[in-house]
Design a protein around this motif. Structure first.
Motif, PDB file in Angstrom:
ATOM      1  N   VAL A 197       0.858  -1.183   0.000  1.00 39.18           N
ATOM      2  CA  VAL A 197       0.000   0.000   0.000  1.00 39.18           C
ATOM      3  C   VAL A 197       0.897   1.237   0.000  1.00 39.18           C
ATOM      4  O   VAL A 197       1.861   1.299   0.771  1.00 39.18           O
ATOM      5  N   ARG A 237      -9.325   4.215   3.528  1.00 38.30           N
ATOM      6  CA  ARG A 237      -9.382   4.140   2.065  1.00 38.30           C
ATOM      7  C   ARG A 237      -8.968   5.477   1.438  1.00 38.30           C
ATOM      8  O   ARG A 237      -8.237   5.524   0.444  1.00 38.30           O
ATOM      9  N   ILE A 280      -5.156   6.173   0.991  1.00 38.52           N
ATOM     10  CA  ILE A 280      -4.349   5.320   0.116  1.00 38.52           C
ATOM     11  C   ILE A 280      -4.247   5.933  -1.275  1.00 38.52           C
ATOM     12  O   ILE A 280      -5.258   6.203  -1.920  1.00 38.52           O
ATOM     13  N   GLY A 323      -2.396   4.306  -3.756  1.00 38.89           N
ATOM     14  CA  GLY A 323      -2.431   3.194  -4.696  1.00 38.89           C
ATOM     15  C   GLY A 323      -1.701   1.985  -4.154  1.00 38.89           C
ATOM     16  O   GLY A 323      -1.365   1.909  -2.953  1.00 38.89           O
ATOM     17  N   TYR A 324      -1.435   1.054  -5.065  1.00 37.72           N
ATOM     18  CA  TYR A 324      -0.896  -0.251  -4.688  1.00 37.72           C
ATOM     19  C   TYR A 324       0.211  -0.654  -5.644  1.00 37.72           C
ATOM     20  O   TYR A 324       0.221  -0.268  -6.817  1.00 37.72           O
ATOM     21  N   THR A 382      -3.030   3.370  -9.179  1.00 34.36           N
ATOM     22  CA  THR A 382      -3.788   4.246  -8.287  1.00 34.36           C
ATOM     23  C   THR A 382      -5.022   3.518  -7.756  1.00 34.36           C
ATOM     24  O   THR A 382      -5.561   2.602  -8.392  1.00 34.36           O
ATOM     25  N   SER A 383      -5.455   3.938  -6.576  1.00 38.07           N
ATOM     26  CA  SER A 383      -6.470   3.185  -5.841  1.00 38.07           C
ATOM     27  C   SER A 383      -7.811   3.106  -6.575  1.00 38.07           C
ATOM     28  O   SER A 383      -8.575   2.159  -6.351  1.00 38.07           O
ATOM     29  N   ASP A 384      -8.094   4.073  -7.462  1.00 37.00           N
ATOM     30  CA  ASP A 384      -9.359   4.009  -8.191  1.00 37.00           C
ATOM     31  C   ASP A 384      -9.423   2.816  -9.132  1.00 37.00           C
ATOM     32  O   ASP A 384     -10.508   2.410  -9.541  1.00 37.00           O
ATOM     33  N   VAL A 386      -8.179  -0.159  -8.241  1.00 36.94           N
ATOM     34  CA  VAL A 386      -8.175  -1.364  -7.399  1.00 36.94           C
ATOM     35  C   VAL A 386      -9.361  -1.244  -6.446  1.00 36.94           C
ATOM     36  O   VAL A 386      -9.198  -0.909  -5.264  1.00 36.94           O
ATOM     37  N   PRO A 433      -9.093  -4.306  -2.634  1.00 36.47           N
ATOM     38  CA  PRO A 433      -7.757  -4.858  -2.394  1.00 36.47           C
ATOM     39  C   PRO A 433      -7.773  -6.231  -1.733  1.00 36.47           C
ATOM     40  O   PRO A 433      -6.717  -6.863  -1.610  1.00 36.47           O
ATOM     41  N   LEU A 440      -7.556  -2.134   4.735  1.00 37.22           N
ATOM     42  CA  LEU A 440      -8.069  -0.910   5.346  1.00 37.22           C
ATOM     43  C   LEU A 440      -7.914  -0.935   6.859  1.00 37.22           C
ATOM     44  O   LEU A 440      -7.639   0.098   7.482  1.00 37.22           O
TER      45      LEU A 440
END
Length: 285
Positions: A132, A148, A151, A153-154, A191-193, A195, A198, A225
């Protein structure tokens, strides 16, 4: 978006993959992919717009080194024994709270860089992990929703470990976790959008072409999270910080004797669904 950094070690330039998978140069828009960028919504929006318009210069990936996708990492926080099957295979009890340790940022290398076998190493092990990357300062978070939002991204991380240094040389785990090159990262930051869940990602490791780990983040004891929320009670998480969230079963240390620990000349490949693939050849330090 898929953000990455390419070029010689120490001289990487920011880049991104566009919708067609073409490598685009971001150096005319932003100085680097780092915590400052990840906390800047306006700059990220400019990158998205430029990628959609295909107005950024294209880079030829042939022969181009890929570095770690995040520069200037402040800290790497790691969660141990975060998969039930991994705790079971190593004969350790299921943790009641996340087990936390740290890795130094200077352990980070690119996703295809060489991993060095430390002098005196006897029990070198592999660990594929979902990482993360934090995009907002997080302290004393109250909810999963706040976690959330923190974050950015991953990415993939390889939590290389020397088990004898960790477990047989006294003290805590630091000696077996912080050798040089012990945290390959990348190839890119997603980017988190992109994923949405997770906890629905497959993770796999191959050693010399043999599948060794084949797990899912759905099996985490402490989900992503909750890990972010929990850590924020003990430390301030800042943009660009990285959290290694644990590894599933299949590590060398969990196998019957003789355990297949890594040696110089071995090749380790890692994959996480949607986050790309790593490949590292091991050489002596």
């Amino acid at each position: 978006m898929k953000l990455l950094r390419v070029g010689p070690a120490g001289a990487e330039r920011p880049a991104a993959l566009d919708g067609a998978g073409l490598l685009r140069d971001l150096s005319g828009l932003v100085p680097d992919v780092d915590g400052a960028l990840l906390a800047d919504d306006a700059a990220l929006a400019r990158i998205r717009e430029a990628l959609a318009a295909r107005e950024l210069p294209e880079l030829d990936p042939a022969g181009l080194r890929v570095g770690a996708p995040v520069a200037g990492i402040g800290k790497i926080v790691c969660i141990g024994l975060n998969y039930r099957d991994h705790a079971e295979e190593t004969g350790q009890p299921i943790p009641e709270e996340p087990l936390v340790f740290m890795k130094a940022p200077d352990t980070v290398v690119g996703p295809r860089d060489t991993v060095l076998v430390p002098r005196g190493a006897r029990k070198l092990d592999w660990e594929v992990e979902l990482a993360v990357v934090i995009g907002r300062t997080a302290r004393y978070l109250d909810s999963a929703e706040q976690a959330r939002a923190a974050i950015a991204g991953y990415t993939i991380t390889h939590d290389v470990s020397e088990r004898a240094f960790m477990l047989e040389r006294g003290g805590q785990w630091d000696k077996g976790k912080n050798c040089e090159t012990f945290n390959p990262m990348g190839p890119y930051l997603v980017t988190s959008d992109e994923v949405p869940d997770p906890q629905a990602l497959g993770l796999r490791t191959w050693v010399n072409g043999e599948l060794r780990q084949d797990g899912s983040t759905a099996d985490q004891i402490f989900p992503v999270l909750e890990v972010v929320r929990y850590l924020s009670q003990f430390m301030v998480l800042r943009p660009g910080d990285v959290i290694n969230t644990g590894t599933p079963a299949g590590v060398a240390n969990g196998q019957p004797e003789p355990k297949p620990f890594l040696r110089a000349g071995d090749v380790v490949e890692l994959q996480v669904d949607g986050l790309g693939r790593q490949r590292a050849e091991l050489k002596p330090a």
